[in-house]
Design a protein around this motif. Structure first.
Motif, PDB file in Angstrom:
ATOM      1  N   ASP A  88       3.016  -1.309  13.748  1.00 39.56           N
ATOM      2  CA  ASP A  88       2.803  -0.194  12.828  1.00 39.56           C
ATOM      3  C   ASP A  88       1.328  -0.045  12.458  1.00 39.56           C
ATOM      4  O   ASP A  88       0.854   1.072  12.217  1.00 39.56           O
ATOM      5  CB  ASP A  88       3.626  -0.404  11.548  1.00 39.56           C
ATOM      6  CG  ASP A  88       5.123  -0.321  11.793  1.00 39.56           C
ATOM      7  OD1 ASP A  88       5.582   0.708  12.305  1.00 39.56           O
ATOM      8  OD2 ASP A  88       5.834  -1.293  11.458  1.00 39.56           O
TER       9      ASP A  88
ATOM     10  N   PHE B 127       5.873  -1.037  19.659  1.00 37.37           N
ATOM     11  CA  PHE B 127       5.836   0.262  20.316  1.00 37.37           C
ATOM     12  C   PHE B 127       5.053   0.147  21.622  1.00 37.37           C
ATOM     13  O   PHE B 127       3.967  -0.431  21.643  1.00 37.37           O
ATOM     14  CB  PHE B 127       5.182   1.304  19.404  1.00 37.37           C
ATOM     15  CG  PHE B 127       5.753   1.308  18.018  1.00 37.37           C
ATOM     16  CD1 PHE B 127       6.856   2.073  17.698  1.00 37.37           C
ATOM     17  CD2 PHE B 127       5.191   0.513  17.016  1.00 37.37           C
ATOM     18  CE1 PHE B 127       7.393   2.066  16.417  1.00 37.37           C
ATOM     19  CE2 PHE B 127       5.714   0.493  15.725  1.00 37.37           C
ATOM     20  CZ  PHE B 127       6.822   1.272  15.431  1.00 37.37           C
TER      21      PHE B 127
ATOM     22  N   GLU C 273       6.882   5.354  25.966  1.00 40.37           N
ATOM     23  CA  GLU C 273       5.754   5.131  25.068  1.00 40.37           C
ATOM     24  C   GLU C 273       5.885   5.966  23.797  1.00 40.37           C
ATOM     25  O   GLU C 273       6.454   7.055  23.799  1.00 40.37           O
ATOM     26  CB  GLU C 273       4.447   5.507  25.777  1.00 40.37           C
ATOM     27  CG  GLU C 273       3.200   5.237  24.950  1.00 40.37           C
ATOM     28  CD  GLU C 273       1.922   5.681  25.635  1.00 40.37           C
ATOM     29  OE1 GLU C 273       0.857   5.449  25.043  1.00 40.37           O
ATOM     30  OE2 GLU C 273       1.983   6.264  26.734  1.00 40.37           O
TER      31      GLU C 273
ATOM     32  N   PRO D  10       5.168   6.067  19.099  1.00 38.19           N
ATOM     33  CA  PRO D  10       5.569   5.503  17.809  1.00 38.19           C
ATOM     34  C   PRO D  10       6.966   5.908  17.379  1.00 38.19           C
ATOM     35  O   PRO D  10       7.496   5.338  16.420  1.00 38.19           O
ATOM     36  CB  PRO D  10       4.519   6.068  16.844  1.00 38.19           C
ATOM     37  CG  PRO D  10       4.071   7.337  17.481  1.00 38.19           C
ATOM     38  CD  PRO D  10       4.107   7.083  18.952  1.00 38.19           C
ATOM     39  N   ASP D  11       7.558   6.882  18.047  1.00 39.85           N
ATOM     40  CA  ASP D  11       8.914   7.312  17.722  1.00 39.85           C
ATOM     41  C   ASP D  11       9.957   6.657  18.618  1.00 39.85           C
ATOM     42  O   ASP D  11      11.135   6.992  18.554  1.00 39.85           O
ATOM     43  CB  ASP D  11       9.027   8.833  17.818  1.00 39.85           C
ATOM     44  CG  ASP D  11       8.560   9.385  19.165  1.00 39.85           C
ATOM     45  OD1 ASP D  11       7.925   8.633  19.940  1.00 39.85           O
ATOM     46  OD2 ASP D  11       8.814  10.574  19.449  1.00 39.85           O
ATOM     47  N   ARG D  12       9.535   5.717  19.461  1.00 37.19           N
ATOM     48  CA  ARG D  12      10.458   5.056  20.381  1.00 37.19           C
ATOM     49  C   ARG D  12      10.322   3.545  20.317  1.00 37.19           C
ATOM     50  O   ARG D  12      10.373   2.845  21.314  1.00 37.19           O
ATOM     51  CB  ARG D  12      10.230   5.569  21.815  1.00 37.19           C
ATOM     52  CG  ARG D  12      10.473   7.078  21.907  1.00 37.19           C
ATOM     53  CD  ARG D  12      10.437   7.632  23.289  1.00 37.19           C
ATOM     54  NE  ARG D  12      10.708   9.068  23.253  1.00 37.19           N
ATOM     55  CZ  ARG D  12      10.697   9.864  24.311  1.00 37.19           C
ATOM     56  NH1 ARG D  12      10.390   9.369  25.512  1.00 37.19           N
ATOM     57  NH2 ARG D  12      10.962  11.151  24.198  1.00 37.19           N
ATOM     58  N   GLY D  13      10.124   3.058  19.108  1.00 36.52           N
ATOM     59  CA  GLY D  13       9.951   1.635  18.928  1.00 36.52           C
ATOM     60  C   GLY D  13      11.273   0.895  18.853  1.00 36.52           C
ATOM     61  O   GLY D  13      12.353   1.487  18.700  1.00 36.52           O
TER      62      GLY D  13
END
Length: 406
Positions: free
Chosen positions: A315, A299, A265, A267-270
């Protein structure tokens, strides 16, 4: 008996005065410290910001700290995050998504969308933010403007700067509130806020007001307390300024197979939504993801870990989080916006999950940090970095990852 009564009453009065004296002395001492704080911290900063001296004198004269506010501490002591979660956005998610409140808000929102259709159409054309998203934030922040906003904003902000958490932050917001008053957009009597210092119907902090509030009704004032056009346009401008991507939705409820770990999980692992699909992630109700979204980044979002609905967020979900950093807040807004069209709840339900006090969660985060994990800071709040760290530790121990407290 009757002759003894006056003497008894006098003795009781002396005793009462003696008992109350420390409290009165403490209040006087606190006021003296508060006055020094204003004189040494707020007044010089306000002068640098260009606030006229007569405004500073008028607004700060006689100001006292509001010790009834939650989350305060010792002004002479270190700042400590509160041990209690005062905001519902940071508690267990299930209680935040009651169907009855969505039913009521969705029905009212549809009526307001019709009543303000022309204004919303112009705002959407100018800022690129969908009307339904603007309405949903208005609903969440102030019940479409109906919520009572009870606090003296300047007093609230100054108190938090003096004896709350994030004192430097609130000192800057106190100065920003003085700038608002100096600019004449609102009178002091009407400068009302929440207990957290957020202003008006869209609940802007003063610095956000100065930067992003809009005079959309053309009366020369940015009035987010009483003007619906100004309120709605200010919300849209805020989201646009923070990067709202025109033409994309906020996200989609999804079924996530066990083969896709909840520890992914964030936003840095999309990755492109098409890549999630190849891994077996599907949209609920056998609906496909929109074709134009497949090449765009998505994400994984699991606000309760494996104990609740899962989503592929876009986003724009994280633009909503710029308004309020809570995952469930942004999800509430997105979900309510969806329900203006089709008033249907989540397909997947929320389970009753274990909760802990904010202090206990902070202790757990400190333990995880000691093991080398990034939990997003030991703040006692179960954000995505804490959730996925819990999942990694569960997998390391050979257990099924739930990404939630055990």
């Amino acid at each position: 008996m009757h002759r003894a009564l006056p003497a008894l009453l006098a003795s009781l009065a002396v005793l009462l005065a003696t008992l109350c004296a420390p409290t009165a002395q403490a209040q006087q001492g606190l006021q003296a410290k508060f006055d020094r704080f204003l004189d040494t911290r707020i007044v010089p900063a306000a002068r640098v910001a260009g606030v006229p001296q007569d405004v500073i004198r008028r607004e700060l004269s006689g100001l006292s700290p509001d010790t009834s506010l939650p989350g305060l501490g010792d002004p002479d002591g270190p700042e400590r995050p509160p041990s209690v979660n005062y905001q519902s956005e940071f508690r267990a998610p299930a209680g935040y998504f009651r169907d009855n409140q969505f039913n009521a808000l969705a029905a009212q929102g549809r009526r307001l969308a019709q009543a303000h259709a022309a204004t919303l159409s112009r705002i959407e054309a100018r800022y690129g933010v969908p009307s339904r998203i603007i309405l949903a934030i208005w609903a969440r922040e102030s019940g479409y403007g109906a919520a009572r906003i009870p606090n003296d904003a300047l007093r609230t902000l100054a108190t938090r700067a003096f004896m709350g958490t994030r004192r430097d932050f609130f000192a800057e917001e106190t100065v920003a509130a003085l700038q608002i008053l100096a600019d004449g957009h609102i009178t002091r009597a009407d400068l009302r806020s929440s207990w957290g210092g957020a202003l008006g119907q869209p609940q802007f902090l003063p610095s956000s007001f100065l930067r992003l509030a809009v005079d959309f009704d053309g009366d020369g004032k940015r009035d987010i307390w009483r003007s619906v056009p100004d309120t709605l346009a200010s919300i849209a401008n805020y989201l646009a300024w923070h990067g709202w991507v025109k033409g994309r939705d906020w996200g989609y409820e999804a079924e996530v197979p066990a083969s896709v770990s909840c520890s992914r999980e964030g936003p840095d692992r999309g990755q492109p939504i098409s890549a999630w699909v190849r891994e077996g992630v599907s949209r609920v109700k056998d609906r496909p993801f929109p074709q134009h979204e497949l090449a765009q980044p998505g994400f994984l979002l699991m606000p309760a870990g494996r104990n609740g609905p899962a989503f592929i967020a876009t986003d724009n979900f994280y633009v909503l989080k710029a308004y309020n950093e809570s995952d469930v807040y942004a999800l509430f807004v997105g979900h309510l916006a969806d329900r203006y069209g089709n008033n249907a709840g989540f397909v997947q339900g929320w389970k009753d999950v274990k909760t802990r006090s904010r202090g206990a969660v902070r202790d757990l985060q400190l333990e995880l940090e000691a093991k080398g994990h990034d939990v997003g800071g030991a703040d006692g709040l179960i954000g995505f970095k804490t959730r996925r760290t819990l999942g990694l530790e569960q997998e390391k121990a050979g257990r099924r990852a739930t990404c939630w407290l055990e």
